[in-house]
Design a protein around this motif. Structure first.
Motif, PDB file in Angstrom:
ATOM      1  N   CYS A  42       4.669 137.434  42.876  1.00 27.51           N
ATOM      2  CA  CYS A  42       5.799 137.357  41.946  1.00 27.51           C
ATOM      3  C   CYS A  42       5.785 136.044  41.176  1.00 27.51           C
ATOM      4  O   CYS A  42       5.954 136.019  39.944  1.00 27.51           O
ATOM      5  N   LEU A  43       5.580 134.944  41.886  1.00 27.29           N
ATOM      6  CA  LEU A  43       5.568 133.633  41.241  1.00 27.29           C
ATOM      7  C   LEU A  43       4.425 133.526  40.239  1.00 27.29           C
ATOM      8  O   LEU A  43       4.593 132.984  39.141  1.00 27.29           O
ATOM      9  N   GLY A  44       3.265 134.054  40.614  1.00 31.08           N
ATOM     10  CA  GLY A  44       2.113 133.983  39.730  1.00 31.08           C
ATOM     11  C   GLY A  44       2.284 134.831  38.484  1.00 31.08           C
ATOM     12  O   GLY A  44       1.954 134.390  37.363  1.00 31.08           O
ATOM     13  N   ARG A  45       2.801 136.055  38.650  1.00 28.96           N
ATOM     14  CA  ARG A  45       2.950 136.946  37.488  1.00 28.96           C
ATOM     15  C   ARG A  45       3.928 136.389  36.470  1.00 28.96           C
ATOM     16  O   ARG A  45       3.789 136.632  35.263  1.00 28.96           O
ATOM     17  N   GLU A  72      12.937 141.551  37.118  1.00 30.27           N
ATOM     18  CA  GLU A  72      12.573 142.699  37.949  1.00 30.27           C
ATOM     19  C   GLU A  72      13.720 142.996  38.894  1.00 30.27           C
ATOM     20  O   GLU A  72      14.329 142.078  39.449  1.00 30.27           O
ATOM     21  N   LEU A  73      14.010 144.275  39.089  1.00 33.69           N
ATOM     22  CA  LEU A  73      14.979 144.704  40.094  1.00 33.69           C
ATOM     23  C   LEU A  73      14.553 146.100  40.529  1.00 33.69           C
ATOM     24  O   LEU A  73      14.622 147.043  39.756  1.00 33.69           O
ATOM     25  N   HIS A  74      14.064 146.193  41.779  1.00 39.07           N
ATOM     26  CA  HIS A  74      13.479 147.462  42.212  1.00 39.07           C
ATOM     27  C   HIS A  74      13.514 147.567  43.733  1.00 39.07           C
ATOM     28  O   HIS A  74      13.730 146.582  44.441  1.00 39.07           O
ATOM     29  N   ASP A  75      13.277 148.791  44.202  1.00 38.69           N
ATOM     30  CA  ASP A  75      13.319 149.018  45.652  1.00 38.69           C
ATOM     31  C   ASP A  75      11.945 148.895  46.316  1.00 38.69           C
ATOM     32  O   ASP A  75      11.856 148.887  47.546  1.00 38.69           O
ATOM     33  N   GLY A  76      10.901 148.774  45.557  1.00 38.06           N
ATOM     34  CA  GLY A  76       9.588 148.627  46.161  1.00 38.06           C
ATOM     35  C   GLY A  76       8.486 148.803  45.133  1.00 38.06           C
ATOM     36  O   GLY A  76       8.755 149.139  43.977  1.00 38.06           O
ATOM     37  N   PRO A  77       7.272 148.539  45.531  1.00 37.65           N
ATOM     38  CA  PRO A  77       6.871 148.159  46.891  1.00 37.65           C
ATOM     39  C   PRO A  77       7.187 146.687  47.180  1.00 37.65           C
ATOM     40  O   PRO A  77       7.287 145.869  46.273  1.00 37.65           O
ATOM     41  N   GLY A 102      -2.001 143.575  43.936  1.00 35.56           N
ATOM     42  CA  GLY A 102      -2.240 144.262  42.681  1.00 35.56           C
ATOM     43  C   GLY A 102      -1.250 145.368  42.376  1.00 35.56           C
ATOM     44  O   GLY A 102      -1.266 145.902  41.260  1.00 35.56           O
ATOM     45  N   ARG A 103      -0.393 145.725  43.338  1.00 36.38           N
ATOM     46  CA  ARG A 103       0.577 146.789  43.087  1.00 36.38           C
ATOM     47  C   ARG A 103       1.665 146.288  42.152  1.00 36.38           C
ATOM     48  O   ARG A 103       2.276 145.246  42.397  1.00 36.38           O
ATOM     49  N   PRO A 104       1.964 147.002  41.084  1.00 37.46           N
ATOM     50  CA  PRO A 104       3.040 146.576  40.183  1.00 37.46           C
ATOM     51  C   PRO A 104       4.400 146.904  40.780  1.00 37.46           C
ATOM     52  O   PRO A 104       4.514 147.741  41.680  1.00 37.46           O
ATOM     53  N   PRO A 105       5.459 146.255  40.290  1.00 39.31           N
ATOM     54  CA  PRO A 105       6.800 146.571  40.782  1.00 39.31           C
ATOM     55  C   PRO A 105       7.234 147.961  40.361  1.00 39.31           C
ATOM     56  O   PRO A 105       6.778 148.493  39.342  1.00 39.31           O
ATOM     57  N   GLY A 106       8.126 148.564  41.141  1.00 41.19           N
ATOM     58  CA  GLY A 106       8.648 149.883  40.805  1.00 41.19           C
ATOM     59  C   GLY A 106       9.758 149.790  39.778  1.00 41.19           C
ATOM     60  O   GLY A 106      10.094 148.724  39.273  1.00 41.19           O
ATOM     61  N   ASP A 107      10.378 150.945  39.508  1.00 40.91           N
ATOM     62  CA  ASP A 107      11.447 150.981  38.505  1.00 40.91           C
ATOM     63  C   ASP A 107      12.687 151.716  39.008  1.00 40.91           C
ATOM     64  O   ASP A 107      13.542 152.121  38.219  1.00 40.91           O
TER      65      ASP A 107
END
Length: 267
Positions: free
Chosen positions: A36-39, A229-234, A245-250
């Motif tokens: 998260c910090l890197g992105r 970002e505000l999401h339930d996963g992953p 490498g997994r992107p955040p959900g929506d």
């Protein structure tokens, strides 16, 4: 045998026991946080608020960041200094802290630590403290239970769940029951500890504030944060868990909630 209710948290008072009960050998929480910090191109200076045993703070330190871990538990801080060296560790209360104006580029608050702010005043104090301690454009990264998941769902409630594990040759069992206090908007937890060494059962009670996604957006906006970002996963505690490498959900429908917000209006 009747359990004795004690005011302290057995896991907080015994950090080594905490790490056995909640292992993270792959440092999944730390890796997710660093992603998260890197992105979002956060600066090097990171405050891990509610750092616990120091595992995540030490991982971020190993990733090249200048990290301060803060916790209210002296036992946790002593364990962190000994077993997870590298960061600076200080005692501070997440319900209101002052660690220097503009002293950090990111505040991290993992594993529902934010939800120990039970009242609106405590939540305001936490976010005001974050706003004061963050440099302009700084990030808040938090991971917690999702209050919205419990709307109409009872699978996590009222029925005790049992976990057992061995620590220092003794089998420990925790029997946990969750209930919702709708008036206070709290998820209350009763946990009874037993062990096969003949010791008496111990009951401990705690609670988390139940926050809902839109409520969290409103609180953050009121304190000068833009939600990125505000999401339930992953995430580090979802099923399936986050992988590199997994992107955040929506969506925000599952039982965990993850937020990344940028400070746009500093004090």
């Amino acid at each position: 045998m009747t359990a004795t209710t004690v005011p302290h948290n057995l896991l907080t008072d015994n950090p080594a026991l905490y790490e056995v009960r909640f292992p993270d050998p792959d440092r999944l929480a730390g890796r997710w946080t660093e992603d998260c910090l890197g992105r979002h191109r956060a600066g090097r200076r990171v405050l891990d608020m509610g750092c616990g045993t120091g595992r995540d703070a030490a991982h971020l330190h190993g990733a090249g960041r200048s990290v301060t871990g803060a916790d209210l538990s002296e036992a946790m801080l002593a364990h962190a200094r000994t077993h997870h060296p590298g960061p600076d560790y200080v005692r501070a209360d997440l319900c209101g802290f002052d660690l220097g104006r503009g002293a950090f580029d990111a505040v991290v608050c993992l594993d529902s630590s934010l939800l120990y702010c039970h009242t609106n005043d405590q939540l305001d104090a936490f976010l005001s403290s974050c706003r004061r301690t963050l440099a302009p454009g700084g990030l808040l990264v938090a991971e917690m239970r999702n209050g919205a998941y419990l709307l109409g769902r009872t699978d996590l409630l009222d029925t005790p769940t049992v976990h057992s594990f061995t620590w220092q040759g003794t089998v420990h069992r925790s029997t946990t029951t969750l209930t919702v206090d709708r008036t206070a908007q709290l998820l209350r937890r009763s946990r009874v500890w037993t062990a096969d060494d003949g010791s008496a059962p111990v009951e401990q009670r705690s609670a988390w504030r139940l926050l809902f996604p839109q409520e969290l957006r409103h609180l953050l906006a009121a304190h000068g944060f833009e939600v990125l970002e505000l999401h339930d996963g992953p995430g580090p505690r979802t099923e399936p868990p986050w992988q590199d490498g997994r992107p955040p959900g929506d969506t925000t429908d599952a039982d965990r909630l993850h937020v990344v917000a940028r400070l746009t209006t500093p004090h």
